[in-house]
Design an enzyme around this catalytic site. Structure first.
Site, mmCIF file in Angstrom:
data_model
loop_
_atom_site.group_PDB
_atom_site.id
_atom_site.type_symbol
_atom_site.label_atom_id
_atom_site.label_comp_id
_atom_site.label_asym_id
_atom_site.label_seq_id
_atom_site.Cartn_x
_atom_site.Cartn_y
_atom_site.Cartn_z
ATOM 1 N N SER A 144 32.424 36.299 68.810
ATOM 2 C CA SER A 144 32.367 34.869 69.090
ATOM 3 C C SER A 144 32.797 34.581 70.528
ATOM 4 C CB SER A 144 33.216 34.103 68.075
ATOM 5 O OG SER A 144 33.027 32.722 68.183
ATOM 6 N N ASP A 302 28.824 28.838 72.773
ATOM 7 C CA ASP A 302 29.596 30.073 72.940
ATOM 8 C C ASP A 302 28.667 31.278 72.808
ATOM 9 O OD1 ASP A 302 29.193 30.155 70.196
ATOM 10 O OD2 ASP A 302 31.248 30.743 69.730
ATOM 11 N N ASP A 304 27.880 33.673 70.711
ATOM 12 C CA ASP A 304 27.008 33.900 69.556
ATOM 13 C C ASP A 304 26.392 32.607 69.035
ATOM 14 O OD1 ASP A 304 29.500 33.047 68.489
ATOM 15 O OD2 ASP A 304 29.008 33.928 66.542
ATOM 16 N N ASP A 306 27.413 29.800 67.702
ATOM 17 C CA ASP A 306 27.782 29.036 66.512
ATOM 18 C C ASP A 306 28.680 27.846 66.862
ATOM 19 O OD1 ASP A 306 30.113 30.447 67.044
ATOM 20 O OD2 ASP A 306 30.362 31.237 65.017
#
Length: 571
Positions: A144, A302, A304, A306
């Protein structure tokens, strides 16, 4: 075995991967680092695992990945999901694609089908892909918004959501049964490709996701006619570029400026101190680009994709970064106000540390609201439950940490969806002659000034874990009776699933157990303590409400001061 024996086991393993062997040799005389790398196995929790890259049982490397994948393989076999297979995606971090392939090689050794994206993709697209392909589960290799030295292994069930505790517990048990991560058997990649057990996926799934993304658009005419509306977007060196750009284009927003310096994948995230849209420094280059292009909204995702953050101009034409709670309130209010045919069983789902602002907005429109524990897996679990029972129709889900889900074709927080809706909401208010800040002020005036804050204390290593637990124990054993002059009306301890009021009366909390404490104060104020499940941190959440911004700001500070005074002797 103690850490020295574990270290020796790795050191004497003849087939140790060359790069890890080199790193291990460099740590030979650094006893403190070696102890931290070997004093335990990297924990596989309810969301998977996350940790620093490097050699060791407490690190992310091909061997700890194989251990996790072996446990997942046993879980898939137990449910006879070999033919349905597992979808696998990965982000822009060091070793991400290598870890994805290692996962497929372990699964392939069990004759389990793998569908692996041929290049990096966002976490929400992985969630969608599990459902689209009818897979038995999913894996995304990501840490993340953690620093560059981290990576992770996140697991999804066949619903496309992160595994809830019961399912995750089964996987954890299987992972813990792996006695030696160094000797987990893997299949040959080329052979798996040849026999079809490893299939590479990309454009077909991308297009299916983009088709669903169109449904996020509430009022298509708003974006199709917004010719003078300008967007600045930054993927912060991560995975969102392709889908966000195509998504904005297909809803009619073409005046989009991507921050060039941050558009390409970069495992070092070299232009930011942290690739986290929660932190204002991540918007520095986007703000510069916004001033150049007179942008109406800045959007950052961010690595990734999400989590999403936005910034909008104020009355002085300076960009202000909104909090996750503020963005959530704007999106929720727009969705509910623009939907003229709200279902009678509609529901908004948030977490226990997310602002009460959302509940008040939902109530205003006659929509039920529900709190879950922190972690989007719990929101995804409720979506699946309501889909099966028909008890509620999902309308929106969010958490204060910049995670939002608009449509349930994905079952994890989805910054690509949130980018579409955020742009539409900003374009709508611009058509009414208002900025998002002005729109937000109107919602505050209607419902009250809800203000929140988050403080984090980073405590690494063995001693850090002990400090964190000592703080939690102190607040449990000697709880505050008031904070900032506000009486504590009840304390919620999610370890015991009990809510205790000021009179000592106890009632049961019907949520999964977790190491979380929440103190409910008078006048709709509260604070909460929660050790992070993904980083060596303890987090302190605060929420207050008054009838004015100034009063709320002042009250927030005195509540924080009371809590900080209690934790000082632990630091």
């Amino acid at each position: 075995m103690n850490w020295k024996q574990e270290f020796e086991r790795w050191q004497t393993f003849a087939s140790l991967e060359d790069n890890l062997r080199t790193q291990l040799d460099q740590l030979q005389d650094d006893e403190q680092s070696l102890e931290d790398a070997y004093y335990k196995n990297l924990e596989f929790g309810t969301g998977g695992m996350r940790g620093k890259l490097g050699p060791g049982t407490n690190r992310m490397n091909i061997y700890t990945i194989r251990r996790a994948a072996e446990g997942l393989a046993s879980y898939i076999e137990e449910r006879e999901g070999q033919e349905k297979g597992v979808a696998i995606a990965y982000d822009s971090r060091y070793m991400s694609k290598e870890f994805a392939v290692e996962t497929a090689k372990v699964l392939g050794n069990h004759d389990i089908q793998s569908y692996v994206f041929s290049s990096l993709r966002p976490t929400p697209e992985l969630s969608f892909a599990v459902r689209h392909l009818g897979a038995a589960g999913g894996v995304v290799i990501t840490a993340s918004h953690n620093p560059p030295e981290y990576n992770g292994f996140k697991v999804y069930n066949g619903d496309g959501g992160q595994m809830p505790p019961n399912e995750a517990g089964t996987v954890i048990d299987y992972v813990n049964q792996v006695e030696n991560e160094l000797t987990v058997e893997v299949a040959d990649r080329a052979e798996l490709e040849q026999c079809g057990l490893l299939k590479w996926i990309d454009e077909e799934v991308d297009q299916a996701y983009l088709d669903e993304l169109k449904t996020v658009n509430v009022n298509p005419e708003v974006t199709k006619t917004a010719e003078d509306f300008s967007v600045v977007f930054t993927p912060l060196h991560g995975t969102a570029k392709m889908l966000v750009e195509k998504g904005l284009s297909q809803i009619g927003l073409t005046n989009v400026h991507t921050v060039a310096e941050q558009s390409d994948p970069d495992p070092e995230f070299s232009t930011v101190a942290s690739p986290n849209p929660e932190e204002h420094q991540a918007f520095k280059l986007a703000i510069n680009k916004g001033k150049e292009t007179n942008a109406d909204i800045l959007i950052a995702t961010d690595p990734d994709a999400d989590r999403l953050g936005i910034a909008v101009p104020d009355e002085n034409e300076e960009y202000q970064v909104l909090t996750g709670n503020q963005t959530g309130a704007l999106l929720l209010d727009y969705l509910l106000s623009q939907n003229k045919d709200l279902p009678s069983n509609g529901i908004m789902i948030k977490t226990i540390v997310t602002s009460e602002f959302g509940r008040v907005i939902a109530n205003h429109y006659g929509v039920t609201s529900l709190d879950t524990l922190t972690g989007f897996k719990f929101i995804g679990e409720k979506i699946q439950e309501y889909e099966e029972t028909g008890q509620h129709t999902f309308l929106f889900g969010y958490e204060e940490s910049y995670g939002y889900l608009v449509k349930d074709f994905a079952r994890d927080k989805d910054a690509v969806q949130a980018a579409m809706l955020s742009a539409e909401v900003a374009a709508y208010w611009k058509s009414k002659g208002k900025t998002l800040l002005q729109a937000l002020e109107g919602i505050y005036k209607k419902h009250g000034y809800f203000l929140e804050d988050l403080q984090s204390l980073k405590m690494e290593g063995i001693s850090g874990s002990q400090q964190i637990q000592a703080i939690m124990d102190d607040f449990r054993e000697s709880p505050l009776k008031d904070a900032g002059g506000l009486k504590v009306e009840s304390v919620e301890d999610y370890t015991s699933s009990e809510r205790t009021n000021a009179n000592g009366e106890v009632e049961t909390i019907h949520l999964p157990k977790a190491n979380v404490l929440k103190f409910n104060l008078e006048n709709d104020c509260w604070f909460c303590l929660r050790p992070s499940g993904t980083e060596p941190k303890i987090k302190f959440y605060y929420g207050v409400k008054t009838d004015s911004r100034r009063d709320s700001s002042e009250l927030l500070e005195v509540v924080k001061e009371s809590v900080n005074h209690k934790i000082q002797h632990h630091l």
